[in-house]
Scaffold this active site. Structure first.
Site, PDB file in Angstrom:
ATOM      1  N   SER A  30       0.835  -1.206   0.000  1.00  0.00           N
ATOM      2  CA  SER A  30       0.000   0.000   0.000  1.00  0.00           C
ATOM      3  C   SER A  30       0.870   1.256   0.000  1.00  0.00           C
ATOM      4  O   SER A  30       1.595   1.517  -0.955  1.00  0.00           O
ATOM      5  CB  SER A  30      -0.954  -0.035   1.201  1.00  0.00           C
ATOM      6  N   HIS A  39      -8.416   0.993  -0.158  1.00  0.00           N
ATOM      7  CA  HIS A  39      -8.312   0.034  -1.263  1.00  0.00           C
ATOM      8  C   HIS A  39      -9.660  -0.549  -1.678  1.00  0.00           C
ATOM      9  O   HIS A  39      -9.735  -1.664  -2.179  1.00  0.00           O
ATOM     10  CB  HIS A  39      -7.312  -1.076  -0.926  1.00  0.00           C
TER      11      HIS A  39
END
Length: 301
Positions: free
Chosen positions: A90, A194
């Site tokens: 991430s 996400h």
């Protein structure tokens, strides 16, 4: 020894005091913090002294962890340890891209500051939560998410997948997981990262990066969104609202010859996941001076 890969820590690994030892023991690490302070004054001090609560605010977490991740990688490079591949989880993908040469440190740090702002704004506008589902396959978690109106967003390893969604639907998912005999653990994050909840942040990042040009990297980096080597800058913005395919990324890196993984940055979360993904690889982490010495001694034999 086969190929070495650096893996860059993601959000959630932050803690008060992180990076201080690296700053004091490595000139290369110190230079990372100095550059960050020249762009965002007080960043290094925030890493070294701020409370967990302050560090856990997305607008602080992302630039702070970026610095610690990149500082650890640069400290290793200073010792002559250079990987043949890299990936970041991430947020960690941004310092990975900088280290690998896709963009300059300055470009990447400014970008990660914007990323933190955009994701924070999204999280404030559309309240969401995340939960780790443990004990089920990826397919099973996707099925449960479809039943509860949530989204499978982080494929961490074969038996751990993170889901995101509204607070109401996350509660439904937790109860469903329990009823099915699995375990669900709420994560201490400020939004449904996400997932489609981050669509606006993804769009803003694409606009911010419109005129940015990727350089030819000297080390290949694997993308969260595809689990393959980076093919274009659009993956940086797409990643924000797309699932993190970490499990497949590590498997692909192993297939490509990586047998030694060094987690750079705060904590050991990625180290733990990699050990669950494969028992056949060596896994280290570097976040302080002792770690740096241990890994240097191992690699240099």
């Amino acid at each position: 020894m086969g190929k070495i890969a650096f893996v860059f820590s993601g959000q959630g690994a932050q803690y008060s005091g992180m990076g201080a030892e690296l700053y004091n023991c490595s000139e290369a690490a110190k230079n990372v913090f100095k550059l960050a302070d020249s762009i965002r004054p007080g960043t290094s001090e925030q890493c070294f002294t701020a409370s967990k609560e302050v560090l856990s605010e997305t607008v602080n977490t992302q630039p702070d962890l970026f610095c610690v991740d990149l500082a650890a990688a640069e400290a290793l490079k200073e010792q002559g340890i250079v990987p043949q591949a890299a990936a970041g989880f991430s947020l960690g993908e941004i310092p990975a891209l900088a280290f690998c040469g896709y963009m300059s440190f300055e470009e990447a740090f400014k970008l990660v500051c914007k990323r933190g702002e955009y994701m924070h704004q999204c999280a404030q506008a559309g309240k969401g939560e995340m939960v780790a589902v443990i004990g089920f396959t990826e397919d099973k978690v996707r099925e449960l998410c479809e039943r509860t109106g949530t989204f499978a967003v982080n494929y961490n390893c074969d038996t751990q997948t993170v889901a995101a969604g509204s607070s109401e639907n996350i509660e439904k998912l937790i109860q469903t997981v329990k009823a099915e005999g699995g375990k669900a653990v709420r994560l201490a994050v400020s939004g449904a990262f996400h997932s489609p909840f981050m669509k606006d942040a993804s769009g803003k990042m694409a606009e911010y990066m419109e005129n940015m040009v990727f350089s030819q990297p000297h080390i290949p980096a694997y993308a969260n969104a595809t689990a393959q080597i980076y093919t274009g800058k659009q993956l940086v913005s797409e990643q924000i609202s797309s699932p993190v395919k970490w499990n497949q990324t590590i498997k692909n890196m192993i297939s490509d010859g990586v047998d030694t993984f060094i987690e750079v940055g705060a904590g050991k979360v990625l180290s733990g996941l990699i050990k669950k993904i494969s028992k056949d690889v060596k896994v280290f982490h570097v976040e302080n001076e002792a770690d740096l010495r241990e890994v240097t001694a191992y690699v240099k034999g």
